[in-house]
Write an enzyme that holds these catalytic residues in place. Structure first.
Site, PDB file in Angstrom:
ATOM      1  N   HIS A  17       0.998  -1.407  -0.183  1.00 19.52           N
ATOM      2  CA  HIS A  17      -0.113  -0.184  -0.017  1.00 19.52           C
ATOM      3  C   HIS A  17       0.920   1.060  -0.128  1.00 19.52           C
ATOM      4  O   HIS A  17       1.462   1.842   1.069  1.00 19.52           O
ATOM      5  CB  HIS A  17      -0.994   0.001   1.267  1.00 19.52           C
ATOM      6  CG  HIS A  17      -2.001   1.174   1.202  1.00 19.52           C
ATOM      7  ND1 HIS A  17      -3.195   0.792   1.766  1.00 19.52           N
ATOM      8  CD2 HIS A  17      -1.996   2.250   0.870  1.00 19.52           C
ATOM      9  CE1 HIS A  17      -4.006   2.040   1.604  1.00 19.52           C
ATOM     10  NE2 HIS A  17      -3.397   2.875   1.091  1.00 19.52           N
ATOM     11  N   HIS A  19       1.237   4.879  -2.487  1.00 19.64           N
ATOM     12  CA  HIS A  19       0.987   5.768  -3.539  1.00 19.64           C
ATOM     13  C   HIS A  19       2.120   6.259  -4.090  1.00 19.64           C
ATOM     14  O   HIS A  19       2.692   7.027  -3.234  1.00 19.64           O
ATOM     15  CB  HIS A  19      -0.279   6.746  -3.007  1.00 19.64           C
ATOM     16  CG  HIS A  19      -1.350   6.313  -2.383  1.00 19.64           C
ATOM     17  ND1 HIS A  19      -2.592   6.154  -3.005  1.00 19.64           N
ATOM     18  CD2 HIS A  19      -1.845   5.600  -1.394  1.00 19.64           C
ATOM     19  CE1 HIS A  19      -3.466   5.484  -2.318  1.00 19.64           C
ATOM     20  NE2 HIS A  19      -3.086   5.221  -1.329  1.00 19.64           N
ATOM     21  N   HIS A 197      -9.831   1.122  -1.343  1.00 19.82           N
ATOM     22  CA  HIS A 197      -9.653   1.554  -0.048  1.00 19.82           C
ATOM     23  C   HIS A 197     -11.002   1.524   0.622  1.00 19.82           C
ATOM     24  O   HIS A 197     -12.180   2.164  -0.172  1.00 19.82           O
ATOM     25  CB  HIS A 197      -9.276   3.402  -0.176  1.00 19.82           C
ATOM     26  CG  HIS A 197      -8.014   3.342  -0.281  1.00 19.82           C
ATOM     27  ND1 HIS A 197      -6.993   2.818  -1.638  1.00 19.82           N
ATOM     28  CD2 HIS A 197      -6.777   4.144   0.464  1.00 19.82           C
ATOM     29  CE1 HIS A 197      -5.786   3.293  -1.568  1.00 19.82           C
ATOM     30  NE2 HIS A 197      -5.786   3.944  -0.451  1.00 19.82           N
ATOM     31  N   GLU A 200     -11.514   3.310   5.774  1.00 19.36           N
ATOM     32  CA  GLU A 200     -10.276   4.293   6.217  1.00 19.36           C
ATOM     33  C   GLU A 200     -11.105   5.399   7.025  1.00 19.36           C
ATOM     34  O   GLU A 200     -10.669   5.369   8.329  1.00 19.36           O
ATOM     35  CB  GLU A 200      -9.491   4.828   5.176  1.00 19.36           C
ATOM     36  CG  GLU A 200      -8.448   5.789   5.341  1.00 19.36           C
ATOM     37  CD  GLU A 200      -7.860   6.475   4.225  1.00 19.36           C
ATOM     38  OE1 GLU A 200      -8.178   6.336   3.193  1.00 19.36           O
ATOM     39  OE2 GLU A 200      -6.499   6.772   4.341  1.00 19.36           O
ATOM     40  N   ASP A 278       1.856   4.181   2.891  1.00 18.66           N
ATOM     41  CA  ASP A 278       0.612   4.655   2.262  1.00 18.66           C
ATOM     42  C   ASP A 278       1.382   5.869   1.414  1.00 18.66           C
ATOM     43  O   ASP A 278       1.243   5.813   0.350  1.00 18.66           O
ATOM     44  CB  ASP A 278      -0.460   5.182   3.614  1.00 18.66           C
ATOM     45  CG  ASP A 278      -1.728   5.501   2.772  1.00 18.66           C
ATOM     46  OD1 ASP A 278      -1.726   5.449   1.552  1.00 18.66           O
ATOM     47  OD2 ASP A 278      -2.551   6.081   3.616  1.00 18.66           O
ATOM     48  N   ASP A 279       1.547   7.206   2.077  1.00 11.94           N
ATOM     49  CA  ASP A 279       2.053   8.189   1.522  1.00 11.94           C
ATOM     50  C   ASP A 279       3.274   8.742   2.375  1.00 11.94           C
ATOM     51  O   ASP A 279       3.074   9.621   3.265  1.00 11.94           O
ATOM     52  CB  ASP A 279       1.182   9.224   1.417  1.00 11.94           C
ATOM     53  CG  ASP A 279      -0.155   8.952   0.590  1.00 11.94           C
ATOM     54  OD1 ASP A 279      -0.065   8.866  -0.709  1.00 11.94           O
ATOM     55  OD2 ASP A 279      -1.232   8.505   1.263  1.00 11.94           O
TER      56      ASP A 279
HETATM   57  N1  HPA Z   1      -6.820   7.404   1.285  1.00 13.65           N
HETATM   58  C1  HPA Z   1      -7.348   7.867   0.192  1.00 13.65           C
HETATM   59  N2  HPA Z   1      -6.679   8.024  -1.049  1.00 13.65           N
HETATM   60  C2  HPA Z   1      -5.382   8.361  -0.978  1.00 13.65           C
HETATM   61  C3  HPA Z   1      -4.670   8.147   0.174  1.00 13.65           C
HETATM   62  C4  HPA Z   1      -5.011   7.624   1.120  1.00 13.65           C
HETATM   63  O1  HPA Z   1      -4.581   7.381   2.331  1.00 13.65           O
HETATM   64  N3  HPA Z   1      -3.422   8.483  -0.349  1.00 13.65           N
HETATM   65  C5  HPA Z   1      -3.394   8.863  -1.643  1.00 13.65           C
HETATM   66  N4  HPA Z   1      -4.807   8.859  -2.164  1.00 13.65           N
HETATM   67 ZN    ZN Z   2      -4.038   4.743   0.612  1.00 13.27          ZN
END
Ligand code: HPA
Ligand code: ZN
Length: 339
Positions: A17, A19, A197, A200, A278-279
């Site tokens: 996971h 991006h 996703h 979340e 994630d990011d």
């Molecule tokens: N959630 C949803 N969309 C996203 C995320 C995330 O953590 N990171 C980049 N796009």
């Molecule tokens: Zn994500």
């Protein structure tokens, strides 16, 4: 280095996971803005860092979409991906399944080919140099229309041999999986893996929809599934992997303190939880940092850390023989720790 740090560093891992646009570090953002003559509302790397004060997913997404404006050329996408892959390699990541957001670029008139050519050149270099394997998952932006998602899938057809799966990201609330049922059905007909996703920020209902309507092969995040006992049982029984992202959950206020993170509970419930970044440029840590800080905050045992590393391969889309090879590598690390 503590024993847990050392174990985490030595374990082979997959990241499931990530991006790629969320791995754009402030330094590279500034450098690409200069290279491409793009105006940013920030003057220094420090000002960029100071803007990363989010109270929910949308706060983050606003800056994430702003940041990606600096990505213009094939070389920019290569540089972005290469910087991430070097970090992943340093963390002993052996396999990556990377998300990208084509609509974040095609909406700005950057051709699909520019994006995918730069990303795949970096992925090929990682394979050649380190034997790191990879897959690419193209995400649909759920705040945009179903029609826009179909157009994106159409544009992807010229590159379909380089795309392994589709995903669903961006603003979750108000954009339920059901909105994308037909485009996910089409992706399934094309033989693509499907992830989304879900849970979340959104309710357990969105996780049910992702399972029942999108026919997903893996859940991204899934934290709010814990609110529904029957749903947890279903995820456990079906061995559905969850790509959990602890530092992301902390920075986007899904949990108030990392000590409150449900990772340990997920493992105790028997969920196939994995640990991911994630990011990372926005949330303050790459994959090992996610393992270490979560382990310290919620008190993961060595056995639970090993389970997370094993789950990262078990939950991947690698062929079974490859998974077995990586699990054997994990066993070898454990044997050498005990020796
Ligand atoms: N959630 C949803 N969309 C996203 C995320 C995330 O953590 N990171 C980049 N796009
Ligand atoms: Zn994500």
């Amino acid at each position: 280095m503590s024993a847990l740090h050392d174990l985490i560093a030595r374990l082979p891992k997959a990241e499931l996971h990530l991006h790629i646009e969320g791995s754009l570090e402030p330094e590279l953002m500034m450098a690409l803005a200069q290279r491409n003559g793009i105006e940013l509302p920030f003057k220094t790397v420090e000002e960029i860092g100071a803007a990363y004060d989010f109270s929910n997913l949308q706060d983050f997404l606003d800056i994430y979409y702003l940041g990606m404006n600096v990505l213009q050329t094939e070389q920019d996408f290569f540089d972005l991906a290469w910087a991430y892959l070097e970090r992943a390699h340093a963390d002993n990541v052996r396999h990556v399944e990377i998300f990208f957001d084509p609509q974040g670029h095609t909406e700005r008139e950057i051709p699909f080919a520019t994006v995918i050519d730069g990303l795949t050149r970096a992925l090929e270099q990682a394979e050649t140099r380190w034997g790191m394997s990879s897959q690419l998952i193209m995400c649909f932006l759920r705040h945009l229309s179903e029609e826009a998602a179909f157009e994106t899938l159409e544009q992807a057809m010229a590159h379909i041999e380089r795309i392994d799966g589709v995903g669903l990201d961006s603003s979750e609330m108000g954009h339920p999986p059901s909105k994308f049922e037909r485009v996910f059905a089409r992706a399934g007909e094309l033989g693509l893996k499907r992830v989304a996703h879900a849970g979340e920020e959104g309710p357990p209902q969105y996780v049910y929809e992702a399972l029942d309507l999108l026919h997903i092969d893996r859940v991204d995040h899934g934290n709010r599934a814990l609110e529904d006992e029957a749903l947890v049982k279903r995820l456990v029984d079906s061995k559905m992997a969850l790509t959990v992202c602890p530092l992301s959950n902390l920075r986007l206020c899904g949990v108030e303190r990392l000590e409150d993170h449900p990772m340990k509970r997920m493992l105790e419930l028997g969920l196939v939880a994995t640990c991911n970044s994630d990011d990372p440029a926005y949330f303050g840590g790459y994959v090992n940092e996610n393992y270490v800080r979560t382990a310290e905050a919620v008190g993961l045992t060595a056995a639970e850390i090993i389970t997370l590393a094993r789950n990262s391969f078990i939950g991947s889309f690698l062929p079974q023989a490859e998974i077995a090879r990586h699990l054997a590598d994990i066993d070898a690390v454990i044997a050498s720790e005990l020796a």
